[in-house]
Design a protein around this motif. Sequence first.
Motif, PDB file in Angstrom:
ATOM      1  N   ARG A  20      -6.081  12.845  14.338  1.00  0.00           N
ATOM      2  CA  ARG A  20      -6.701  14.174  14.421  1.00  0.00           C
ATOM      3  C   ARG A  20      -6.319  15.053  13.234  1.00  0.00           C
ATOM      4  NH1 ARG A  20      -4.081  17.234  18.926  1.00  0.00           N
ATOM      5  NH2 ARG A  20      -2.599  17.604  17.236  1.00  0.00           N
ATOM      6  N   ASP A  21      -5.038  15.084  12.927  1.00  0.00           N
ATOM      7  CA  ASP A  21      -4.543  16.030  11.921  1.00  0.00           C
ATOM      8  C   ASP A  21      -4.512  15.445  10.509  1.00  0.00           C
ATOM      9  OD1 ASP A  21      -4.141  17.687  14.102  1.00  0.00           O
ATOM     10  OD2 ASP A  21      -2.010  17.169  14.278  1.00  0.00           O
ATOM     11  N   GLY A  22      -4.518  14.123  10.408  1.00  0.00           N
ATOM     12  CA  GLY A  22      -4.391  13.496   9.100  1.00  0.00           C
ATOM     13  C   GLY A  22      -5.680  12.947   8.538  1.00  0.00           C
ATOM     14  N   ARG A  23      -6.796  13.222   9.210  1.00  0.00           N
ATOM     15  CA  ARG A  23      -8.079  12.681   8.727  1.00  0.00           C
ATOM     16  C   ARG A  23      -8.418  13.291   7.369  1.00  0.00           C
ATOM     17  NH1 ARG A  23     -13.473  13.661   8.381  1.00  0.00           N
ATOM     18  NH2 ARG A  23     -14.903  11.983   8.981  1.00  0.00           N
ATOM     19  N   PRO A  24      -8.539  12.471   6.321  1.00  0.00           N
ATOM     20  CA  PRO A  24      -8.868  13.025   5.011  1.00  0.00           C
ATOM     21  C   PRO A  24     -10.320  13.486   4.941  1.00  0.00           C
ATOM     22  CG  PRO A  24      -8.746  10.634   4.903  1.00  0.00           C
ATOM     23  CD  PRO A  24      -8.294  11.017   6.282  1.00  0.00           C
ATOM     24  N   ALA A  25     -10.560  14.490   4.138  1.00  0.00           N
ATOM     25  CA  ALA A  25     -11.927  15.005   3.989  1.00  0.00           C
ATOM     26  C   ALA A  25     -12.844  13.968   3.379  1.00  0.00           C
ATOM     27  CB  ALA A  25     -11.907  16.267   3.129  1.00  0.00           C
ATOM     28  N   ASP A  26     -12.273  13.085   2.555  1.00  0.00           N
ATOM     29  CA  ASP A  26     -13.082  12.058   1.886  1.00  0.00           C
ATOM     30  C   ASP A  26     -12.866  10.692   2.530  1.00  0.00           C
ATOM     31  OD1 ASP A  26     -10.471  11.781   1.107  1.00  0.00           O
ATOM     32  OD2 ASP A  26     -10.918  11.390  -1.002  1.00  0.00           O
ATOM     33  N   ALA A  58      -3.707   2.657   9.574  1.00  0.00           N
ATOM     34  CA  ALA A  58      -2.490   3.470   9.644  1.00  0.00           C
ATOM     35  C   ALA A  58      -2.068   3.730  11.084  1.00  0.00           C
ATOM     36  CB  ALA A  58      -2.709   4.788   8.910  1.00  0.00           C
ATOM     37  N   ALA A  59      -3.042   3.992  11.965  1.00  0.00           N
ATOM     38  CA  ALA A  59      -2.717   4.271  13.365  1.00  0.00           C
ATOM     39  C   ALA A  59      -2.138   3.041  14.052  1.00  0.00           C
ATOM     40  CB  ALA A  59      -3.952   4.770  14.110  1.00  0.00           C
ATOM     41  N   GLU A  60      -2.694   1.864  13.771  1.00  0.00           N
ATOM     42  CA  GLU A  60      -2.146   0.663  14.394  1.00  0.00           C
ATOM     43  C   GLU A  60      -0.720   0.401  13.930  1.00  0.00           C
ATOM     44  OE1 GLU A  60      -4.551  -2.752  15.564  1.00  0.00           O
ATOM     45  OE2 GLU A  60      -3.385  -3.929  14.138  1.00  0.00           O
ATOM     46  N   LYS A  61      -0.451   0.607  12.651  1.00  0.00           N
ATOM     47  CA  LYS A  61       0.918   0.425  12.150  1.00  0.00           C
ATOM     48  C   LYS A  61       1.882   1.399  12.811  1.00  0.00           C
ATOM     49  CE  LYS A  61       3.744  -0.031   7.991  1.00  0.00           C
ATOM     50  NZ  LYS A  61       4.884   0.664   8.605  1.00  0.00           N
ATOM     51  N   LEU A  62       1.461   2.644  12.974  1.00  0.00           N
ATOM     52  CA  LEU A  62       2.316   3.619  13.643  1.00  0.00           C
ATOM     53  C   LEU A  62       2.634   3.163  15.063  1.00  0.00           C
ATOM     54  CD1 LEU A  62       1.944   7.478  13.633  1.00  0.00           C
ATOM     55  CD2 LEU A  62       2.315   6.238  15.753  1.00  0.00           C
ATOM     56  N   ILE A  63       1.623   2.722  15.795  1.00  0.00           N
ATOM     57  CA  ILE A  63       1.821   2.306  17.189  1.00  0.00           C
ATOM     58  C   ILE A  63       2.774   1.116  17.269  1.00  0.00           C
ATOM     59  CG2 ILE A  63       0.681   1.294  19.209  1.00  0.00           C
ATOM     60  CD1 ILE A  63      -1.839   2.950  18.315  1.00  0.00           C
ATOM     61  N   THR A 121     -14.679   4.110  15.981  1.00  0.00           N
ATOM     62  CA  THR A 121     -14.454   4.359  14.561  1.00  0.00           C
ATOM     63  C   THR A 121     -15.644   5.030  13.890  1.00  0.00           C
ATOM     64  OG1 THR A 121     -12.922   2.489  14.413  1.00  0.00           O
ATOM     65  CG2 THR A 121     -13.881   3.277  12.356  1.00  0.00           C
ATOM     66  N   VAL A 122     -16.851   4.631  14.235  1.00  0.00           N
ATOM     67  CA  VAL A 122     -18.027   5.240  13.601  1.00  0.00           C
ATOM     68  C   VAL A 122     -18.139   6.713  13.985  1.00  0.00           C
ATOM     69  CG1 VAL A 122     -20.555   5.189  13.453  1.00  0.00           C
ATOM     70  CG2 VAL A 122     -19.251   3.052  13.333  1.00  0.00           C
ATOM     71  N   ASN A 123     -17.855   7.039  15.250  1.00  0.00           N
ATOM     72  CA  ASN A 123     -17.800   8.455  15.635  1.00  0.00           C
ATOM     73  C   ASN A 123     -16.794   9.200  14.776  1.00  0.00           C
ATOM     74  OD1 ASN A 123     -19.707   8.124  17.636  1.00  0.00           O
ATOM     75  ND2 ASN A 123     -18.254   8.199  19.328  1.00  0.00           N
ATOM     76  N   TYR A 124     -15.616   8.617  14.624  1.00  0.00           N
ATOM     77  CA  TYR A 124     -14.545   9.238  13.829  1.00  0.00           C
ATOM     78  C   TYR A 124     -14.977   9.419  12.378  1.00  0.00           C
ATOM     79  CZ  TYR A 124      -9.806   9.879  11.924  1.00  0.00           C
ATOM     80  OH  TYR A 124      -8.691  10.360  11.282  1.00  0.00           O
TER      81      TYR A 124
END
Length: 271
Positions: A25-31, A51-56, A93-96
Amino acid sequence: MSDALLPELLRLAQEAARRAGELLRDGRPADLAVAATKSSPIDVVTEMDIAAEKLITDVISDHRPDDGFLGEEGASREGSSGIRWVIDPLDGTVNYLYGLPTWSVSIAAEQDGERVVGVVAVPMRGETFHAVLGGGAWASGAWKGDRRLAVRPAPPLDQALVSTGFNYVAEVKAHQAEVARRLIPLLRDIRRGGSAAVDLCDVAAGRLDGYYERGLNAWDVAAGDLIAREAGALTGGRPGERPSRHLTVAGTPGVFEPLQRLLEDFGAWHD
């Protein structure tokens, strides 16, 4: 199974889902760009999925180094504890990618092959759903405390609101569209949300009467299926089968079986 194990697994899944949801949510880059494709050029992976999977996996491994993993973006480890984590770090992912709000983080824990804990975080809604086998399904959000979930009373099928999803391979999608065309006159309406985990949780929360989709993987449904069942939904695949890549169906008692029969008759289980 020790009395302390399930609460431990639940707390860990909630923590990992919360942190991954905040990252997304907070780290989504504009590009934000596509990092890879899967089944077709329009079935995408972004840098944030990875990145999210690695964090989890890092969060879980720090606490439980002997557990196994099955993750959509490649996390795979056998483990030696009897516990395996089934992870979709970004379902929808496509929504995101397009900035639409219906995406989620889905984390389930299995013990010796049986799903025992499920957590689905939906950050743009400010909601997190969770269930422990035999303990009911719950949601937390803007309200105080956890709210127990229960499916809606079953309406007649022609008053049922049902969600589905479509494959990203054109030929497969064309057949799925034909199935939907035949179903629509028999239902109140059909929705297409874009996240299987969210759809299953919406069945649990009484926001949908049913859901079906072909082509899902274990990480798409592991947490959401447990949450839906613990809220009173019935789930399955083709008649007499469990949910699988061929077909996943969930619904309130009274909607599930007639919907499942129609999907069987309409060939929703094949391309």
